[in-house]
Motif scaffolding. Structure first.
Motif, short mmCIF file in Angstrom:
data_model
loop_
_atom_site.label_atom_id
_atom_site.label_comp_id
_atom_site.label_asym_id
_atom_site.label_seq_id
_atom_site.Cartn_x
_atom_site.Cartn_y
_atom_site.Cartn_z
N GLU A 8 0.83 -1.20 0.00
CA GLU A 8 0.00 0.00 0.00
C GLU A 8 0.88 1.27 0.00
OE1 GLU A 8 -3.42 1.67 -0.59
OE2 GLU A 8 -3.22 -0.50 -0.36
N LYS A 9 1.95 1.20 0.78
CA LYS A 9 2.84 2.36 0.86
C LYS A 9 3.52 2.63 -0.48
CE LYS A 9 3.89 2.15 5.83
NZ LYS A 9 3.58 3.54 6.22
N ILE A 10 3.93 1.56 -1.14
CA ILE A 10 4.55 1.76 -2.46
C ILE A 10 3.53 2.32 -3.45
CG2 ILE A 10 5.59 0.58 -4.44
CD1 ILE A 10 6.78 -1.43 -2.47
N TYR A 11 2.36 1.76 -3.36
CA TYR A 11 1.29 2.22 -4.25
C TYR A 11 1.03 3.71 -4.09
CZ TYR A 11 -3.38 2.48 -6.32
OH TYR A 11 -4.47 2.83 -7.09
N GLN A 12 0.91 4.14 -2.83
CA GLN A 12 0.68 5.56 -2.53
C GLN A 12 1.83 6.42 -3.06
OE1 GLN A 12 -2.03 6.65 -1.39
NE2 GLN A 12 -3.02 4.89 -0.41
N THR A 13 3.03 5.94 -2.78
CA THR A 13 4.22 6.69 -3.17
C THR A 13 4.30 6.86 -4.69
OG1 THR A 13 5.37 5.73 -1.28
CG2 THR A 13 6.73 6.77 -2.98
N VAL A 14 4.08 5.75 -5.37
CA VAL A 14 4.16 5.82 -6.83
C VAL A 14 3.07 6.71 -7.39
CG1 VAL A 14 3.96 4.45 -8.94
CG2 VAL A 14 5.27 3.58 -7.02
N ASN A 15 1.91 6.66 -6.76
CA ASN A 15 0.82 7.54 -7.20
C ASN A 15 1.15 9.00 -6.99
OD1 ASN A 15 -1.22 6.19 -8.47
ND2 ASN A 15 -2.15 5.46 -6.58
N THR A 16 1.86 9.29 -5.92
CA THR A 16 2.27 10.67 -5.65
C THR A 16 3.26 11.13 -6.71
OG1 THR A 16 2.08 10.15 -3.30
CG2 THR A 16 3.20 12.21 -3.88
N LEU A 17 4.19 10.22 -7.03
CA LEU A 17 5.25 10.58 -7.98
C LEU A 17 4.75 10.61 -9.43
CD1 LEU A 17 8.13 8.42 -6.46
CD2 LEU A 17 7.98 10.91 -6.44
N TYR A 18 3.89 9.65 -9.75
CA TYR A 18 3.39 9.56 -11.13
C TYR A 18 1.87 9.47 -11.11
CZ TYR A 18 8.24 8.13 -11.88
OH TYR A 18 9.60 8.09 -11.89
N SER A 19 1.25 10.64 -11.08
CA SER A 19 -0.21 10.66 -10.88
C SER A 19 -0.96 10.04 -12.05
CB SER A 19 -0.68 12.10 -10.65
OG SER A 19 -0.18 12.91 -11.69
N LEU A 21 -0.06 7.32 -13.70
CA LEU A 21 0.26 5.89 -13.87
C LEU A 21 -0.91 5.00 -13.46
CD1 LEU A 21 2.43 3.77 -14.56
CD2 LEU A 21 3.05 3.79 -12.15
N GLN A 22 -1.18 4.01 -14.32
CA GLN A 22 -2.26 3.09 -14.03
C GLN A 22 -1.68 1.78 -13.46
OE1 GLN A 22 -5.68 3.61 -14.69
NE2 GLN A 22 -5.11 5.72 -15.12
N ILE A 23 -1.64 1.63 -12.15
CA ILE A 23 -1.22 0.35 -11.59
C ILE A 23 -2.18 -0.08 -10.49
CG2 ILE A 23 1.23 0.61 -12.07
CD1 ILE A 23 1.52 1.20 -9.00
N ASN A 24 -2.15 -1.37 -10.22
CA ASN A 24 -2.93 -1.90 -9.10
C ASN A 24 -1.96 -2.38 -8.03
OD1 ASN A 24 -5.49 -1.68 -10.39
ND2 ASN A 24 -4.88 -3.44 -11.67
N THR A 25 -2.44 -2.47 -6.82
CA THR A 25 -1.57 -3.00 -5.77
C THR A 25 -1.16 -4.44 -6.09
OG1 THR A 25 -3.56 -3.49 -4.53
CG2 THR A 25 -2.30 -1.57 -3.83
N SER A 26 -2.01 -5.14 -6.86
CA SER A 26 -1.69 -6.53 -7.19
C SER A 26 -0.50 -6.63 -8.14
CB SER A 26 -2.90 -7.24 -7.78
OG SER A 26 -3.31 -6.58 -8.95
N PHE A 49 8.77 -2.03 -13.51
CA PHE A 49 8.10 -0.87 -14.11
C PHE A 49 9.08 0.13 -14.72
CE2 PHE A 49 4.69 -2.73 -11.81
CZ PHE A 49 3.57 -2.44 -12.58
N SER A 50 10.32 -0.29 -14.83
CA SER A 50 11.34 0.57 -15.41
C SER A 50 10.95 1.03 -16.81
CB SER A 50 12.66 -0.19 -15.44
OG SER A 50 13.57 0.46 -16.26
N LYS A 51 10.50 0.09 -17.61
CA LYS A 51 10.13 0.42 -19.00
C LYS A 51 8.90 1.31 -19.06
CE LYS A 51 12.09 -2.99 -22.06
NZ LYS A 51 12.02 -4.42 -22.32
N THR A 52 7.88 0.91 -18.31
CA THR A 52 6.64 1.67 -18.32
C THR A 52 6.88 3.12 -17.93
OG1 THR A 52 5.86 -0.32 -17.23
CG2 THR A 52 4.22 1.35 -17.73
N LEU A 53 7.76 3.31 -16.96
CA LEU A 53 8.00 4.66 -16.45
C LEU A 53 9.17 5.34 -17.15
CD1 LEU A 53 7.44 3.86 -12.69
CD2 LEU A 53 5.95 5.18 -14.18
N ASN A 54 9.77 4.59 -18.08
CA ASN A 54 10.85 5.15 -18.87
C ASN A 54 11.96 5.74 -18.00
OD1 ASN A 54 12.16 5.73 -21.22
ND2 ASN A 54 11.18 7.72 -21.48
#
Length: 539
Positions: A8-19, A21-26, A49-54
């Motif tokens: 959940e923490k990673i999910y929140q963090t990534v959402n903050t950094l890349y608003s 981005l379409q990812i699920n916690t799964s 997610f290196s590629k997706t986020l370039n």
RNA sequence: GCGCCACUAGCUCAGCUGGAUAGAGCAACGGACUUCUAAUCCGUAGGUCGGGGGUUCGAAUCCCUCGUGGCGCGCCA
């Protein structure tokens, strides 16, 4: 639990950094670190997610770690390492809180939420023409363990035994008994080669003769007598290893005497998947995923076993089961594709039809295969084995291997009472804990104002307890009870090591430590019970 | 010939839905009982993940191929 929070923490963090981005916690994988220097948990998210986020994994990792560290009170440390792993070291107090939560709900700990849909689990289903033997035993142990695990995981499961009480083999069984009875009365008749030659029929014949007069040799009567007798023996054998079925499904009654067979034939005919050839009726399974077509009605107008099987599985779904699981011996694997194909043609339910295939078991003594008795020509029966080996050992050992590998049951190993025997090893851990709790004299553990335990072994044990939930999920979803056996051995091992290193009574942090070992004890005994194995309080 | 399963340490096996230096038990070797159950613990040693290709940042894990072994390929059940 803790993994979920990190996720959940990673999910929140990534959402903050890349608003955007379409990812699920799964999509986020958290694994337990294998090495101490890699913290408690780790994620490969940045590589994934290196590629997706370039962005380079390592740069991405740095960004995420910096962001997570802001306002954090969950971790002792978070860092990243090439090529882009993020490692998390969780505070000991968090582990202690988690342990406490588990302890408070220990009776249901590890069980899953109620799942939708009903499952029918069919296993053993040995023909009632002889006693259960070694191969059936593995099937039974695996099947029953799967049943218990699925239920614990939250599924609504019915177990079922298919009684193959129709057809040539039952006729032959009755005929064989008839000859044995006449032998008893002094008639010198040879048993045909294809007859059932086992000694048990002589015993049944004696019993039969004591109940009925000499001229009472009606074939139906003989067939039913032998079948009923053997079925009762099978039930007794299963009961002796703690196995009880919800349903006993009779082929002759539910399929042949119920009109089901004609109903299925009509349905298949309407669906245009049947054809006539060489005076027989065939099904076009080759058009539905199998390599061949098969005969359903023979040229003598009698039905094949396969038609019964189709009817039986059609009936399983028809009785309202959403998912059907069959535990089959691997010598029947060729039936899988044809049955799937027929379900595919009939009601498109083949995707809800699952199979667990059980490979062969050999019984070894002094390194030699003794599965087959040379004297009687029969496979070792469950009765024979149980007279030599403890019930718990048999149940446990039969599920320690992945079911799709061959398994050698080593008699010598199972007769030893020591470290070579994994069952005693686990039970001994349970008994040791029980002994400590008893000696502590404390009946009700207090959960107030507890000390924090934070040694490597203690945190490791809490982590192991936390793993139980994942192991149940993994075992249930993969229909793989052997995963649970490995887990329990590991938990017992970590406990034994802790036991040796840390004195619990007459020491500080007593209450927290008692809570820890009480929790471990529950997980051990609950885990064993899911395998049908007991956990004695003393050994 | 076709299909399914397997091949990982001396032995028996985990790991296989791709991740960091491939794990466990047993066997071998060396240690630990005035201590909550020594049916235990601690340590040492042990590997070309059957062979060969490929896919990619990364393969025991996925794909192809070959080899070895088990089990199946009935108008038996």
């Amino acid at each position: 639990m803790i993994k979920k929070i990190i996720k959940e923490k990673i999910y929140q963090t990534v959402n903050t950094l890349y608003s955007d981005l379409q990812i699920n916690t799964s999509d986020i994988d958290i694994v337990e670190s294998k090495k101490i220097e890699h913290g408690d948990y780790a994620t490969n998210f940045c590589m994934k997610f290196s590629k997706t986020l370039n962005q380079k994994p390592i740069d991405l990792a740095e960004l995420i770690v910096d962001e997570i560290k802001k306002n954090d009170d969950f971790f002792d440390n978070v860092d990243f390492i090439k090529p882009g792993f993020i490692n998390f070291k969780v505070k000991a107090s968090i582990f202690n809180d988690t342990l406490l939560n588990i302890y408070r709900t220990i009776d249901s700990y590890g069980s899953g939420d109620t799942k939708k849909g009903k499952i029918l689990l069919e296993y053993v289903s040995a023909n009632p023409t002889g006693f259960l033997h070694l191969g059936h035993l593995r099937n039974a142990a695996v099947g029953d363990s799967i049943c218990r695990i699925l239920r614990f995981y939250g599924h609504d499961v019915d177990s079922e035994y298919y009684i193959n009480d129709f057809g040539n083999q039952i006729k032959l069984l009755g005929k064989s008994l008839g000859i044995r009875v006449r032998n008893l009365h002094g008639e010198n008749i040879e048993m045909p080669e294809d007859a059932y030659l086992g000694d048990y029929l002589v015993d049944i014949a004696k019993k039969y003769s004591s109940e009925f007069s000499q001229d009472s040799l009606d074939s139906d009567k003989l067939e039913n007598y032998a079948k009923d007798y053997l079925l009762q023996e099978i039930k007794n054998d299963l009961a002796s290893i703690n196995i009880k079925f919800d349903n006993w499904y009779s082929e002759s009654k539910s399929i042949h005497n119920s009109g089901l067979l004609d109903e299925i034939l009509d349905k298949l005919s309407d669906l245009n998947v049947l054809y006539d050839k060489d005076d027989a009726k065939w099904i076009k399974t080759s058009e539905y995923g199998d390599s061949n077509d098969w005969v359903l009605i023979k040229s003598d107008k009698s039905s094949t076993y396969f038609l019964s099987d189709i009817a039986y599985h059609y009936d399983k779904f028809n009785r309202g089961y959403d998912k059907v699981i069959n535990v089959w011996g691997s010598d029947h694997h060729s039936h899988v594709s044809r049955l799937k194909a027929s379900m595919n043609s009939l009601n498109n339910k083949e995707k809800n039809l699952y199979f667990v295939m059980i490979q062969f078991v050999r019984l070894l003594k002094d390194g030699k295969d003794i599965s087959m008795s040379k004297r009687s020509g029969q496979y070792t029966t469950i009765k024979d084995l149980l007279s030599l080996v403890d019930n718990d050992v048999v149940r446990f050992m039969m599920v320690t291997r992945s079911s799709d590998t061959h398994f050698d049951f080593d008699l010598d190993q199972c007769l030893k009472d020591s470290d070579e025997n994994p069952v005693f090893y686990i039970q001994y851990a349970n008994a040791r804990i029980n002994s400590i709790i008893k000696k502590s004299g404390i009946k009700d553990l207090s959960t107030q104002n507890l000390d924090v335990i934070d040694s490597i072994k203690e945190v490791g044990l809490i982590k192991a307890v936390i793993d139980f939930e994942d192991v149940i999920k993994d075992s249930a979803e993969n229909l793989a009870p052997h995963k649970l056996t490995f887990y329990l051995q590991n938990l017992a091992k970590e406990f034994h090591s802790y036991y040796k290193s840390t004195k619990i009574l007459n020491n500080d942090k007593l209450m927290t430590r008692l809570i820890l070992i009480t929790t471990i004890k529950s997980v051990l005994s609950n885990g064993l019970s899911l395998l049908g194995v007991s956990s004695p309080e003393e050994m």
